[in-house]
Design a protein around this motif. Structure first.
Motif, PDB file in Angstrom:
ATOM      1  N   ILE A  27       0.880  -1.167   0.000  1.00 54.59           N
ATOM      2  CA  ILE A  27       0.000   0.000   0.000  1.00 54.59           C
ATOM      3  C   ILE A  27       0.914   1.212   0.000  1.00 54.59           C
ATOM      4  O   ILE A  27       1.925   1.231   0.718  1.00 54.59           O
ATOM      5  N   VAL A  28       0.592   2.238  -0.794  1.00 54.34           N
ATOM      6  CA  VAL A  28       1.448   3.412  -0.830  1.00 54.34           C
ATOM      7  C   VAL A  28       0.653   4.667  -0.482  1.00 54.34           C
ATOM      8  O   VAL A  28      -0.565   4.738  -0.660  1.00 54.34           O
ATOM      9  N   SER A  29       1.360   5.655   0.019  1.00 57.30           N
ATOM     10  CA  SER A  29       0.776   6.971   0.277  1.00 57.30           C
ATOM     11  C   SER A  29       0.743   7.749  -1.022  1.00 57.30           C
ATOM     12  O   SER A  29       1.777   7.897  -1.691  1.00 57.30           O
ATOM     13  N   VAL A  30      -0.412   8.245  -1.404  1.00 55.99           N
ATOM     14  CA  VAL A  30      -0.544   8.995  -2.652  1.00 55.99           C
ATOM     15  C   VAL A  30       0.357  10.220  -2.649  1.00 55.99           C
ATOM     16  O   VAL A  30       0.964  10.579  -3.664  1.00 55.99           O
ATOM     17  N   ASN A  31       0.495  10.857  -1.500  1.00 55.36           N
ATOM     18  CA  ASN A  31       1.318  12.065  -1.403  1.00 55.36           C
ATOM     19  C   ASN A  31       2.805  11.792  -1.576  1.00 55.36           C
ATOM     20  O   ASN A  31       3.584  12.715  -1.815  1.00 55.36           O
ATOM     21  N   LYS A  32       3.190  10.523  -1.431  1.00 55.67           N
ATOM     22  CA  LYS A  32       4.611  10.188  -1.559  1.00 55.67           C
ATOM     23  C   LYS A  32       4.961   9.685  -2.964  1.00 55.67           C
ATOM     24  O   LYS A  32       6.118   9.366  -3.233  1.00 55.67           O
ATOM     25  N   ILE A  33       3.980   9.601  -3.869  1.00 49.23           N
ATOM     26  CA  ILE A  33       4.234   9.137  -5.231  1.00 49.23           C
ATOM     27  C   ILE A  33       4.955  10.226  -6.020  1.00 49.23           C
ATOM     28  O   ILE A  33       4.510  11.376  -6.062  1.00 49.23           O
ATOM     29  N   ARG A  34       6.057   9.850  -6.657  1.00 44.11           N
ATOM     30  CA  ARG A  34       6.832  10.804  -7.451  1.00 44.11           C
ATOM     31  C   ARG A  34       6.683  10.556  -8.950  1.00 44.11           C
ATOM     32  O   ARG A  34       6.710  11.493  -9.745  1.00 44.11           O
TER      33      ARG A  34
END
Length: 234
Positions: free
Chosen positions: A196-203
């Motif tokens: 699961i990833v944080s949307v705000n941390k997607i580059r």
């Protein structure tokens, strides 16, 4: 707001110490104290209590067995004279445990956590400056700020929460599905059966891989369309 609490401990000196400590905190209201688990359990069965301080080792029944027997569990803080904390208490998800002799500073930290956790559980609609979740790790509840989460990884029956700016992840006995239910859908997305990833941390997103701040993760076949659609609409 005051948390109604009771203390159960078969050691009179320990009981008196906690009674004195509780009196120093306006956020706590000491309702009763008990020197045996049976009497304390009978009281808990008939009354609603917010917070329970309970000794692990008692002659009649253990604090762990007492808490396990409760149908409605308050916030639990175990007290113990032993560093080797009973693994059986893991399933009970105690908020904290205090090692005897209990230091006032350590007690204060546990109370602060209890008050914060009470608000988290009972006042979900109240505006908060920092959004957070609680997970059980290392025999206690850990507060994690959502803004600090970079990604969450599944490993067997555990999850590993990787935090931005920290080289010490948090491990908890939980599934990805369960933790995803705790997270706001607009801020987190599952990209793989293991991540699961944080949307705000997607580059960036390229060749079925998703680049975060510190790592590049694969996008699972079953999640590729969902990820692309989600990112286009966000």
């Amino acid at each position: 707001m005051r948390l109604k609490c009771i203390v159960i401990d078969d050691e009179p000196l320990a009981l008196q110490l906690i009674r004195n400590y509780v009196s120093k905190f306006p956020a706590l209201e000491l309702v009763k104290t008990f020197e045996d688990a049976i009497s304390g359990g009978e009281y808990l069965a008939k009354h609603d209590i917010d917070l329970l301080f309970v000794d692990v080792n008692m002659p009649d029944i253990t604090g762990v067995d007492l808490v396990r027997s409760l149908e409605k569990k308050p916030i639990i803080i175990f007290t113990t004279a032993y560093k080797n904390y009973a693994f059986e208490s893991y399933e009970l998800q105690a908020l904290d445990y205090l090692l005897k002799p209990i230091d006032l500073k350590r007690f204060s930290a546990a109370v602060e956590k209890a008050v914060d956790y009470y608000k988290y559980k009972n006042l979900p609609d109240e505006p908060r400056e920092d959004e957070s979740i609680y997970v059980y790790s290392e025999y206690r509840m850990i507060k994690i700020l959502l803004k600090d989460i970079e990604y969450i990884e599944s490993m067997a029956d555990y999850i590993i929460i990787h935090l931005a700016g920290s080289d010490k992840p948090v491990m908890s006995l939980m599934t990805l599905k369960k933790v995803l239910e705790k997270l706001p859908k607009e801020k987190f997305i599952r990209v793989h059966r293991s991540f699961i990833v944080s949307v705000n941390k997607i580059r960036s997103l390229h060749n079925r891989k998703i680049r975060l701040e510190t790592i590049e993760l694969p996008i699972g076949d079953a999640y590729n369309d969902v990820v692309n659609q989600y990112l286009k609409s966000s």
